[in-house]
Design a protein around this motif. Structure first.
Motif, mmCIF file in Angstrom:
data_model
loop_
_atom_site.group_PDB
_atom_site.id
_atom_site.type_symbol
_atom_site.label_atom_id
_atom_site.label_comp_id
_atom_site.label_asym_id
_atom_site.label_seq_id
_atom_site.Cartn_x
_atom_site.Cartn_y
_atom_site.Cartn_z
ATOM 1 N N THR A 277 12.527 -5.258 3.095
ATOM 2 C CA THR A 277 12.842 -3.641 3.817
ATOM 3 C C THR A 277 12.053 -2.709 3.176
ATOM 4 O O THR A 277 12.126 -2.049 4.144
ATOM 5 C CB THR A 277 14.054 -3.188 2.559
ATOM 6 O OG1 THR A 277 14.106 -3.241 1.228
ATOM 7 C CG2 THR A 277 15.574 -4.011 2.891
ATOM 8 N N LEU A 278 11.063 -3.220 2.555
ATOM 9 C CA LEU A 278 10.260 -1.840 2.703
ATOM 10 C C LEU A 278 8.586 -2.070 3.858
ATOM 11 O O LEU A 278 8.593 -1.149 4.442
ATOM 12 C CB LEU A 278 9.640 -1.775 0.520
ATOM 13 C CG LEU A 278 9.789 -1.456 0.144
ATOM 14 C CD1 LEU A 278 9.654 -2.348 -1.525
ATOM 15 C CD2 LEU A 278 10.214 -0.043 -0.040
ATOM 16 N N LEU A 279 8.300 -3.486 3.657
ATOM 17 C CA LEU A 279 7.155 -3.845 4.525
ATOM 18 C C LEU A 279 7.479 -4.524 5.230
ATOM 19 O O LEU A 279 6.444 -5.966 4.167
ATOM 20 C CB LEU A 279 5.698 -3.384 4.073
ATOM 21 C CG LEU A 279 4.629 -3.147 5.103
ATOM 22 C CD1 LEU A 279 5.044 -1.634 5.036
ATOM 23 C CD2 LEU A 279 3.500 -3.027 4.079
ATOM 24 N N PRO A 280 8.463 -5.462 6.207
ATOM 25 C CA PRO A 280 8.621 -6.820 6.399
ATOM 26 C C PRO A 280 7.457 -7.558 6.474
ATOM 27 O O PRO A 280 7.279 -8.895 6.436
ATOM 28 C CB PRO A 280 9.921 -7.071 7.471
ATOM 29 C CG PRO A 280 9.249 -5.466 8.122
ATOM 30 C CD PRO A 280 9.959 -4.325 7.012
ATOM 31 N N GLU A 281 6.528 -6.819 7.660
ATOM 32 C CA GLU A 281 5.607 -7.482 8.779
ATOM 33 C C GLU A 281 4.430 -7.971 6.974
ATOM 34 O O GLU A 281 3.855 -8.833 6.898
ATOM 35 C CB GLU A 281 4.923 -6.231 9.557
ATOM 36 C CG GLU A 281 3.777 -5.798 8.792
ATOM 37 C CD GLU A 281 4.858 -4.453 8.942
ATOM 38 O OE1 GLU A 281 4.954 -3.233 8.348
ATOM 39 O OE2 GLU A 281 6.149 -4.084 8.423
ATOM 40 N N PHE A 282 4.341 -7.386 5.903
ATOM 41 C CA PHE A 282 3.562 -7.840 4.920
ATOM 42 C C PHE A 282 3.997 -9.107 4.171
ATOM 43 O O PHE A 282 2.827 -10.104 4.176
ATOM 44 C CB PHE A 282 4.090 -6.935 3.462
ATOM 45 C CG PHE A 282 2.161 -7.520 2.764
ATOM 46 C CD1 PHE A 282 1.447 -6.811 3.127
ATOM 47 C CD2 PHE A 282 2.889 -7.446 1.172
ATOM 48 C CE1 PHE A 282 0.173 -7.121 2.221
ATOM 49 C CE2 PHE A 282 1.393 -7.888 0.437
ATOM 50 C CZ PHE A 282 0.527 -7.475 0.452
ATOM 51 N N ILE A 283 5.141 -8.888 4.078
ATOM 52 C CA ILE A 283 5.342 -11.155 3.783
ATOM 53 C C ILE A 283 5.624 -11.420 4.701
ATOM 54 O O ILE A 283 4.982 -12.982 4.387
ATOM 55 C CB ILE A 283 7.246 -10.534 3.042
ATOM 56 C CG1 ILE A 283 7.679 -8.782 2.276
ATOM 57 C CG2 ILE A 283 7.713 -11.984 2.673
ATOM 58 C CD1 ILE A 283 6.792 -9.405 1.430
ATOM 59 N N GLN A 284 5.305 -11.608 6.057
ATOM 60 C CA GLN A 284 4.995 -12.146 6.577
ATOM 61 C C GLN A 284 3.841 -13.630 6.919
ATOM 62 O O GLN A 284 3.924 -14.148 7.683
ATOM 63 C CB GLN A 284 5.342 -11.806 8.353
ATOM 64 C CG GLN A 284 4.732 -11.200 9.100
ATOM 65 C CD GLN A 284 4.745 -10.813 10.424
ATOM 66 O OE1 GLN A 284 6.091 -10.730 11.270
ATOM 67 N NE2 GLN A 284 4.189 -10.019 10.956
ATOM 68 N N TYR A 285 3.134 -12.918 5.230
ATOM 69 C CA TYR A 285 1.642 -13.307 6.220
ATOM 70 C C TYR A 285 1.544 -14.613 4.670
ATOM 71 O O TYR A 285 0.688 -15.571 4.287
ATOM 72 C CB TYR A 285 0.722 -12.643 6.305
ATOM 73 C CG TYR A 285 0.506 -11.366 7.097
ATOM 74 C CD1 TYR A 285 -0.151 -11.219 7.747
ATOM 75 C CD2 TYR A 285 0.521 -10.175 6.635
ATOM 76 C CE1 TYR A 285 0.014 -10.937 9.527
ATOM 77 C CE2 TYR A 285 -0.013 -9.057 7.336
ATOM 78 C CZ TYR A 285 0.336 -9.389 9.110
ATOM 79 O OH TYR A 285 0.209 -9.127 9.557
#
Length: 759
Positions: free
Chosen positions: A348-356
């Motif tokens: 919820t905070l920064l979803p694009e960061f976790i996708q890495y």
């Protein structure tokens, strides 16, 4: 052939022996002379240099020894605070310092097992004093004597020759990555720099498949890894085993290559700690990332959620956002660990960061694997620690941890608990662990009585009722309901996924609601904990919805409630005058009452399943006019509470306990109880005084300390003013000892020694 110069700190022991400590390592040697010590150390270091030249190189060059004298004021720690002594102690500190391979200064204090880096020689005196005082503060004189040097030490230098192979590539990660080495620790650590052996070894028992999976992802796929699992499932131990395996693979593939991939452990707050100006943290972060790329290092991040809170006002301008481009382009590699709740919050905070990242989930072990770990530890304890652990002790360890320690998972809670247990037996000089040792350690950890932990002990109902009846005067209904809670818990029939009990104490002021809470805390959790097991929150401090953050925390800040329950998971939580809080607070507490957990905005979990939750309220008290117990009035109290709170909140309460107004007979009983407790105060016990009170004193306190509106609330104030103050004056002027004092009232308080001195 390369020659290295080393330094050993030496000092004389009794019987003509000399002890030598090799700086920056755990090597200590005792022999008849310093020359023999350096010979033994030289042989060991020569072997180390042959196995791993980089890790065995000297830590500092041109070492110098300085003896500093630090003045310390010791103290004695009691339950209610720290009491410093009137005199100070001077302790001599041996500090050895010199330049390290990175060009900084490094200082070692071997007798304190402490070291630190610094940049200016003028700082060494103040830094030694700072670090030593941090260690010495809050120590007793007896504990401080352990740090007194046995004799005046001296530095002994010696050289070691290293066999150098022409095809070895020299590589110093600290030299090539100065910023990274300043804000992170390199792993795996060299054997010489490791701490003393832990009681529970950092071994990933029964996790071979998971370790191998992560190693392949890191080595072959060069993936970023997130280990996701509940607290205690073994994420950190698995990651350390992965690091050892990765390093082992590199050494096997090219045993003479020094340029290897190291893991560098740090936290977001540590990365930005050196930033003095706004925006400076970006430069530090960029230099760190450049260092990682240059030496092909892997970043090991702890406190991963700080990535979204450190650096800016929100996740969009945090460290996580800053390094996203590096992850997207594959320029750096990161490993970290999270709980499932924290992972959900990351999306919820920064979803694009976790996708890495590739997510590897670690589940709690089944029972059969847990007992294999216990068996491995049993063998480890016997072989390495010379401690014999009986099988019954392991079985009761599992049972107690399974039932009561719900806020942590296996096998982590085994390691934590057994380490505490072993520390206790070592202090007692024992080398066996029995069932009783486990129970005693658990009592000390939780404060729960042996009655709850030992299934062989029956519950004495009469003794239980006497305990609460002696502390809760005139409230038989409250005593009955509290006893019911204890009976349910002893039988193991309470819901394990909720708090032990959730109760509302209702009634007018001054009738014993808070006294009942204290009695319950004392009975349930007051048998071993160092901190008092009662957590009290005045809900009049939370009358605005914005004050929720003060209660449960926000960002890097931990709220008052969550901080207390994490420090004391075994406790009674009192929400005093709950009706004064804002309704938004009630909504926040719904999951606490229903599921026993509270998750804040950043996925941090606080566990209330080992707590008893009690709320007090004066709702309905204004309409009360009668004294004594009235069933109709009890229903009116409950009706007022039901009307005030929303149904979903009220229905989560296990019971409402109504306290009826006190009559004068009950107030007299309370007066006798309060007066008897004066005898337990230090001024009375230390002088061996025996106190007796006449009926006129009782009548005086009944007149001055009882109010129909405020009940017994003014009583304590009246006792302090009319009795304790006069007693203090008498003791100061007359210094009575071993005497019985009779306290009477005849227009004023009169104190006299009735029977002379006691034998």
């Amino acid at each position: 052939m390369e020659i290295f110069k080393y330094y050993a700190l030496c000092w004389k022991l009794d019987q003509g022996l000399v002890c030598g400590h090799l700086l920056g390592t755990q090597y200590e040697v005792v022999s008849k002379s310093a020359k023999k010590i350096t010979t033994m150390l030289s042989s060991q270091l020569a072997r180390d240099l042959e196995k791993n030249p980089f890790d065995a190189e000297p830590r500092i060059h041109d070492a110098k020894l300085k003896i500093l004298h630090v003045e310390v004021r010791p103290g004695y720690k009691e339950k209610d605070g720290m009491y410093p002594t009137t005199s100070t102690m001077k302790i001599s500190i041996a500090a050895v310092y010199g330049k390290n391979n990175q060009g900084f200064y490094e200082c070692f204090m071997p007798f304190l097992n402490e070291s630190f880096f610094f940049y200016n020689l003028d700082q060494v005196n103040s830094l030694v004093e700072h670090f030593s005082k941090n260690i010495f503060q809050r120590l007793t004189p007896e504990q401080l004597h352990r740090y007194i040097m046995p004799s005046k030490p001296w530095l002994q230098d010696f050289t070691v020759r290293s066999k150098e192979k022409n095809f070895v590539v020299h590589f110093s990660p600290e030299k090539e990555a100065p910023v990274l080495s300043r804000i992170a620790e390199r792993f795996p650590r060299s054997k010489n720099a490791q701490r003393n052996m832990r009681i529970f070894p950092e071994a990933a028992w029964e996790q071979t498949d998971t370790v191998q999976l992560i190693v392949e992802k890191i080595v072959k796929e060069q993936a970023n890894i997130l280990l996701v699992g509940d607290r205690g499932v073994g994420k950190s131990v698995i990651l350390q085993e992965v690091i050892r395996k990765v390093f082992q693979i590199q050494r096997e593939n090219n045993p003479y290559e020094k340029r290897r991939t190291y893991f560098w452990r740090t936290s977001p707050n540590r990365i930005t700690s050196g930033a003095k100006f706004l925006g400076e943290w970006e430069d530090i972060c960029e230099d760190m990332l450049d260092d990682l790329q240059r030496i092909r290092g892997i970043l090991w991040l702890i406190n991963f959620m700080e990535m979204f809170t450190v650096g800016g006002q929100g996740a969009e301008d945090s460290i996580a956002a800053y390094i996203s481009s590096y992850l997207r382009d594959g320029r750096i590699q990161i490993v970290a660990e999270l709980t499932p709740h924290e992972l959900d919050r990351c999306y919820t905070l920064l979803p694009e960061f976790i996708q890495y990242f590739q997510i590897v989930r670690i589940e709690e072990m089944p029972r059969n694997k847990i007992f294999k770990i216990l068996h491995n530890f049993q063998n480890h304890a016997l072989d390495k620690l010379n401690v014999d652990v009986e099988q019954r002790a392991l079985e009761i360890t599992y049972r107690l941890l399974k039932r009561f320690v719900k806020y942590e998972s296996f096998p982590g809670k085994i390691a934590t608990f057994l380490s505490e247990c072993f520390n206790n037996i070592f202090l007692r000089g024992k080398n066996n662990v029995y069932e009783n040792d486990i129970i005693e350690t658990f009592i000390e950890k939780t404060g729960m009585p042996r009655l709850f932990l030992d299934d062989h002990l029956p519950l004495d109902r009469e003794q239980l009722r006497d305990f609460f009846s002696s502390r809760i005067i005139g409230q038989q209904q409250a005593v009955d309901k509290i006893c019911t809670v204890i009976k349910v818990f002893k039988s193991g029939l309470n819901d394990p996924q909720k708090p032990i009990a959730t109760m509302m104490f209702a009634g007018p002021t001054g009738v014993g609601k808070t006294a009942s809470v204290r009695a319950l805390a004392e009975y349930f959790f007051g048998h071993g904990q160092k901190k008092h097991p009662l957590i009290r929150l005045d809900m009049s401090e939370f009358q605005h919805p914005a004050q929720i953050s003060r209660l449960i925390g926000e960002g890097n800040e931990i709220g008052k409630l969550t901080r207390e329950i994490r420090e004391r998971p075994f406790s009674v939580v009192l929400f005093d005058e709950i009706e004064k809080a804002h309704p938004a607070i009630f909504d926040t507490l719904l999951t606490v009452l229903d599921e026993g957990i509270l998750v804040d905005n950043f996925g941090r979990v606080s566990d209330f399943r080992n707590a008893i939750i009690i709320m007090t309220s004066n709702l309905g008290a204004k309409s009360s006019t009668t004294m004594g117990f009235n069933p109709q009035e009890s229903r009116e109290y409950e009706s007022s509470i039901r009307k005030f709170f929303r149904p979903e909140f009220f229905n989560r309460l296990d019971m409402v306990v109504v306290f009826n107004p006190l009559d004068k007979d009950n107030i007299k009983k309370i007066i006798h109880k309060e007066l008897s407790e004066i005898s337990m105060r230090d001024g009375v016990k230390n002088n061996n005084l025996h106190l007796s009170f006449t009926n006129t004193v009782i009548d005086l306190l009944l007149d001055k300390g009882f109010d129909e509106l405020y009940g017994a609330r003014p009583l304590q104030r009246a006792i302090e003013k009319l009795v304790v103050a006069e007693l203090a004056k008498y003791i100061m002027h007359n210094n009575p000892q071993n005497t019985q004092l009779n306290i009477d009232y005849q227009q004023k308080i009169i104190i006299e020694e009735k029977h002379g001195k006691l034998k």
